[in-house]
Motif scaffolding. Structure first.
Motif, PDB file in Angstrom:
ATOM      1  N   ALA A 147       0.177   4.366   0.515  1.00  0.00           N
ATOM      2  CA  ALA A 147      -0.031   5.314   1.622  1.00  0.00           C
ATOM      3  C   ALA A 147       0.485   4.767   2.949  1.00  0.00           C
ATOM      4  N   CYS A 148       0.433   3.449   3.130  1.00  0.00           N
ATOM      5  CA  CYS A 148       0.985   2.850   4.363  1.00  0.00           C
ATOM      6  C   CYS A 148       2.483   3.137   4.431  1.00  0.00           C
TER       7      CYS A 148
ATOM      8  N   HIS B 274      -3.996   1.442   7.974  1.00  0.00           N
ATOM      9  CA  HIS B 274      -4.656   1.231   6.687  1.00  0.00           C
ATOM     10  C   HIS B 274      -6.178   1.209   6.876  1.00  0.00           C
TER      11      HIS B 274
ATOM     12  N   HIS C 130      -6.618   3.559   0.674  1.00  0.00           N
ATOM     13  CA  HIS C 130      -6.112   4.104   1.942  1.00  0.00           C
ATOM     14  C   HIS C 130      -6.550   5.575   1.997  1.00  0.00           C
TER      15      HIS C 130
ATOM     16  N   CYS D  74       0.857  -1.190   0.000  1.00  0.00           N
ATOM     17  CA  CYS D  74       0.000   0.000   0.000  1.00  0.00           C
ATOM     18  C   CYS D  74       0.890   1.236   0.000  1.00  0.00           C
TER      19      CYS D  74
HETATM   20 ZN   LIG Z   1      -2.508   1.549   3.492  1.00  0.00          ZN
END
Ligand SMILES: [Zn+2]
Ligand SMILES: [Zn+2]
Length: 405
Positions: free
Chosen positions: A257-258, A307, A366, A255
Motif C-alpha cells: 500500500a505504501c 504507513h 497498511h 509495503c
Molecule cells: Zn505501508
C-alpha cells in the motif's frame, strides 16, 4: 414522523441487554464459527466465518419511511428520528464523548437524557448492541469467556440531521472524525490488553436501508471486541496479503500500500494495475482510486500515503484531509450512481468499510477505506470471493471524472 416509543422498556431493569448490560452470562449474545470453513491456528486463534446471535438486535427501531424498491434512487427519510431525539435530550443515552471531550467511562451504566445540541458530534453506547459490555452476575466484562461476545459497541453521531456524508460541511466532519478517534482510543485503552492484540475493531458506515441502516440519520459504528480470538477470512486475507508480499519481495520493509499510494507500483502478479487511469483525487496524505477488481462497480478506495495500521493513528493534517476525501468520494459516487446506476444495478445506499488492524505490535498492515455501493449480485458473488462486472473501473473512472470541476 415515527418516534421511538420504548422509553419505559429502556428504563426497565428487567429487560436484558440494552447498552450491552446483561444480568447474567446465559442471556448474553454468543458466537458460532462455521465448522465447514474455520480452522484453528497453533496459537489457538480461529480463522473462519463467525456468526453472532443477539436477541436485542430485533428491538431496533426501523425508521425509514418505507422500503424503496426503485433502483438508483433513495426515499426521503423522516427529518426527526431517534438520533434527532437523542440530540435534543428527549431519550436516555450513555454518552462516551462530546466533540473533542471524553465524557463517561467505557464501562459506565449511567444513562441520562442530555441535551447535545451545542455539540457538532458525539459518541454513545449502542442501545441495541450485539455484544455484552457488562455482565452483572460476573461482576466483570466477560472477556475471559470466549463464547460470550464481549466488547464495547459505539455509535458515532453527527448532532445535526444529515442523510449522507456529502451533505456534511467539512469543518463539522473533521470534528466528527476526531471525536471517533478520541473515543475509540480511550475505549481500547480501558478494554484491551496493552498491545491491543486481543482487540478487534470494526468501524463502518451503513448509509441507507439496503446497506443495513435502521435509522436514516447519518452515523457510523465501532465494534470493539475485547476478547478477540480470531479473524474472518476476509480480514485475514488482507493481513496475509501484506505479509506474503513482504516475503515475496525479500524486503522486510516492503509495503504494497505504501508503494501503491505513492503510485510507484506498475504491475503485480503479472497484472498492469493502471493506477493512473483510476485516480480520482490525490494530495500529500491520501490517494483515492476506483477499485481495480471491485466487490461492487463504482467501489472507491481511499489509501493513506503514510504507513499507518488504523484510523486511530492519524495526525491532524491527515484527519483534515480525510474529511475532505470522504466528502469528495461520496459526492462523486452519488453523482455517478444517479446518472449511471440503473445501467449497472447500483443503489445509492452504501457501506463504508475501514480495513484496519489496531495492533500496536503489528507493522505489516497498511490501513485503507472502501466505499462500497449496494449492487444487485448473484450466486457467483456469494459462492466465493468473486465478482462479475460488465464495465471496467477505468471506464467508471472516466465517467466519475466528468463530475469533477
Ligand atoms: Zn505501508
Ligand atoms: Zn435525525
Amino acid at each position: 414522523m415515527k418516534k421511538a416509543d420504548n422509553n419505559s422498556v429502556m428504563l426497565s431493569e428487567n429487560i436484558d441487554g440494552f447498552w450491552g448490560i446483561y444480568k447474567n452470562a446465559t442471556l448474553s449474545p454468543f458466537g458460532r464459527w462455521d465448522p465447514f470453513r474455520t480452522i484453528k491456528t497453533d496459537s489457538g486463534n480461529k480463522i473462519g466465518h463467525h456468526t453472532f446471535f443477539s436477541a436485542i438486535r430485533g428491538k431496533r427501531p426501523h425508521e425509514f419511511s418505507s422500503f424503496d424498491t426503485t433502483v438508483h434512487t433513495r426515499k426521503e427519510s423522516p427529518s426527526i428520528d431517534t438520533f434527532c431525539e437523542l440530540s435534543n435530550g428527549n431519550l436516555p443515552s450513555i454518552i462516551m464523548s462530546k466533540d473533542l471531550k471524553l465524557w463517561q467511562k467505557p464501562l459506565s451504566t449511567y444513562f441520562s437524557k442530555e441535551n447535545l445540541i451545542d455539540t457538532k458530534a458525539y459518541t454513545s453506547i449502542n442501545l441495541y448492541t450485539p455484544m455484552a459490555r457488562i455482565i452483572k452476575e460476573l461482576n466483570q466484562k466477560g472477556q475471559e469467556d470466549f463464547n460470550i461476545l464481549s466488547g464495547i459497541p459505539l455509535v458515532h453521531i453527527l448532532t445535526k440531521h444529515y442523510n449522507t456524508i456529502e451533505e456534511v460541511p467539512t469543518e463539522e466532519f473533521i470534528i466528527y472524525l476526531k471525536n471517533i478517534i478520541l473515543t475509540v482510543n480511550e475505549c481500547m485503552k480501558s478494554f484491551c490488553n496493552p498491545n491491543y492484540t486481543n482487540c478487534k475493531v470494526l468501524h463502518f458506515y451503513n448509509i441507507g436501508q439496503r446497506a443495513g441502516a435502521s435509522i436514516p440519520h447519518l452515523h457510523s459504528q465501532t465494534l470493539i471486541h475485547g476478547n478477540h480470538k480470531g479473524f474472518g477470512w476476509k480480514a485475514y486475507g488482507f493481513l496475509k496479503t501484506y505479509q506474503w508480499n513482504k516475503v515475496f519481495s525479500q524486503d522486510e520493509h516492503y509495503c504494497l500500500a505504501c508503494l501503491y499510494s505513492q503510485n510507484l507500483l506498475k504491475d503485480l502478479h503479472g497484472q498492469d494495475l493502471k493506477i493512473k487511469e483510476r485516480i480520482l483525487w490525490e494530495d500529500d496524505y491520501w490517494l483515492i482510486v476506483v477499485v481495480y477488481a471491485p466487490e461492487a462497480d463504482g467501489e472507491i478506495r481511499i489509501i493513506p500515503k503514510r504507513h499507518v495500521a488504523s484510523l486511530y493513528e492519524l495526525n491532524d493534517s491527515e484527519i483534515d484531509s480525510l474529511a475532505a476525501a470522504l466528502i469528495f468520494s461520496n459526492t462523486i459516487q452519488t453523482k455517478f450512481i444517479k446518472k449511471w446506476g440503473k445501467e449497472y444495478f447500483l443503489h445509492l445506499d452504501r457501506n463504508i468499510l475501514f480495513r484496519q488492524l489496531p495492533w500496536q505490535t503489528n507493522n505489516d498492515f497498511h490501513f485503507f477505506i472502501d466505499i462500497v455501493p449496494i449492487q444487485q449480485i448473484g450466486g457467483a458473488e456469494r459462492s466465493d470471493d468473486h465478482k462479475i462486472s460488465q464495465v471496467t473501473p477505468e471506464e467508471i473512472t472516466a465517467k466519475m471524472r466528468s463530475f469533477i470541476n
